[in-house]
Design a protein around this motif. Structure first.
Motif, PDB file in Angstrom:
ATOM      1  N   LEU A 173      -2.147  -5.220   0.094  1.00  0.00           N
ATOM      2  CA  LEU A 173      -0.954  -6.118   0.354  1.00  0.00           C
ATOM      3  C   LEU A 173       0.120  -5.433  -0.547  1.00  0.00           C
ATOM      4  O   LEU A 173       0.064  -4.903  -1.532  1.00  0.00           O
ATOM      5  CB  LEU A 173      -1.345  -7.256  -0.345  1.00  0.00           C
ATOM      6  CG  LEU A 173      -2.481  -8.131  -0.043  1.00  0.00           C
ATOM      7  CD1 LEU A 173      -2.851  -9.251  -0.920  1.00  0.00           C
ATOM      8  CD2 LEU A 173      -2.158  -8.582   1.527  1.00  0.00           C
ATOM      9  N   VAL A 174       1.271  -5.378   0.238  1.00  0.00           N
ATOM     10  CA  VAL A 174       2.525  -4.826  -0.221  1.00  0.00           C
ATOM     11  C   VAL A 174       3.773  -5.878   0.013  1.00  0.00           C
ATOM     12  O   VAL A 174       4.112  -6.224   1.139  1.00  0.00           O
ATOM     13  CB  VAL A 174       2.738  -3.496   0.397  1.00  0.00           C
ATOM     14  CG1 VAL A 174       4.252  -2.752  -0.151  1.00  0.00           C
ATOM     15  CG2 VAL A 174       1.900  -2.369   0.119  1.00  0.00           C
ATOM     16  N   GLU A 175       4.375  -6.121  -1.174  1.00  0.00           N
ATOM     17  CA  GLU A 175       5.441  -7.358  -1.220  1.00  0.00           C
ATOM     18  C   GLU A 175       6.856  -6.457  -1.217  1.00  0.00           C
ATOM     19  O   GLU A 175       6.880  -5.314  -1.682  1.00  0.00           O
ATOM     20  CB  GLU A 175       5.475  -7.998  -2.440  1.00  0.00           C
ATOM     21  CG  GLU A 175       4.244  -8.667  -2.836  1.00  0.00           C
ATOM     22  CD  GLU A 175       3.236  -8.117  -3.915  1.00  0.00           C
ATOM     23  OE1 GLU A 175       2.502  -8.580  -4.404  1.00  0.00           O
ATOM     24  OE2 GLU A 175       3.241  -6.936  -3.868  1.00  0.00           O
ATOM     25  N   SER A 176       7.866  -7.071  -0.676  1.00  0.00           N
ATOM     26  CA  SER A 176       9.241  -6.584  -0.512  1.00  0.00           C
ATOM     27  C   SER A 176      10.219  -7.732  -0.542  1.00  0.00           C
ATOM     28  O   SER A 176       9.662  -8.735  -0.078  1.00  0.00           O
ATOM     29  CB  SER A 176       9.128  -5.660   0.683  1.00  0.00           C
ATOM     30  OG  SER A 176       8.997  -5.995   1.648  1.00  0.00           O
ATOM     31  N   GLY A 177      11.475  -7.435  -0.693  1.00  0.00           N
ATOM     32  CA  GLY A 177      12.420  -8.249  -0.491  1.00  0.00           C
ATOM     33  C   GLY A 177      12.908  -9.149  -1.713  1.00  0.00           C
ATOM     34  O   GLY A 177      14.003  -9.796  -1.847  1.00  0.00           O
ATOM     35  N   GLY A 178      12.390  -8.652  -2.723  1.00  0.00           N
ATOM     36  CA  GLY A 178      13.120  -9.176  -3.942  1.00  0.00           C
ATOM     37  C   GLY A 178      14.502  -8.642  -4.357  1.00  0.00           C
ATOM     38  O   GLY A 178      14.763  -7.856  -3.953  1.00  0.00           O
ATOM     39  N   GLY A 179      14.789  -9.238  -5.308  1.00  0.00           N
ATOM     40  CA  GLY A 179      16.251  -8.836  -5.785  1.00  0.00           C
ATOM     41  C   GLY A 179      17.055  -9.679  -6.694  1.00  0.00           C
ATOM     42  O   GLY A 179      16.249 -10.812  -7.206  1.00  0.00           O
TER      43      GLY A 179
END
Length: 133
Positions: free
Chosen positions: A4-10
């Motif tokens: 699983l790979v998360e993205s989109g934070g900031g």
């Protein structure tokens, strides 16, 4: 092997929006016995990870924590093996590292997904969300 790979934070201002993505490899979303959950861990000692939302991959049936109901929306794209968490009206208390996780259980063909960490077998590395002006 399932990954699983998360993205989109900031960094976002209070009242703003972010969309997190959780891309899964090594599983097929159309099978009945997977659910994907989002959890978050706020900074500070003694903070336990909190279940935010989860979705059953076969039919999109979802569950939300009371703290995010009406503000966050979970969805999935089976063709892309990806689950999204749309976060609106963000508050400073939403600041945390957000993790997605996979629950592999044949009983998911008959039960809802759960927001309990020990139900989940696979975890991503997390993505930081900071809500601040």
């Amino acid at each position: 092997q399932l990954q699983l790979v998360e993205s989109g934070g900031g960094l976002v201002q209070p009242g703003g929006s972010l969309r997190l993505s959780c891309a899964a490899s090594g599983l097929t979303f159309t099978l009945d016995y997977y659910a994907i959950g989002w959890f978050r861990q706020a900074p500070g000692k003694g903070k336990e990870p909190e279940g935010v939302s989860c979705i059953r991959s076969s039919d999109g049936n979802s569950v939300y924590a009371d703290s995010v109901k009406g503000r966050f929306t979970i969805s999935r794209d089976n063709a892309k093996n990806t689950v999204y968490l749309q976060m609106n009206s963000l508050k400073p208390e939403d600041t945390a590292v957000y993790y997605c996780a996979a629950d592999q259980d044949p009983l998911l063909s008959t039960r809802l997904c759960k927001l309990r960490r020990n139900e989940y077998d696979y975890w991503g590395q997390g993505t930081q969300v900071t809500v601040s002006s």
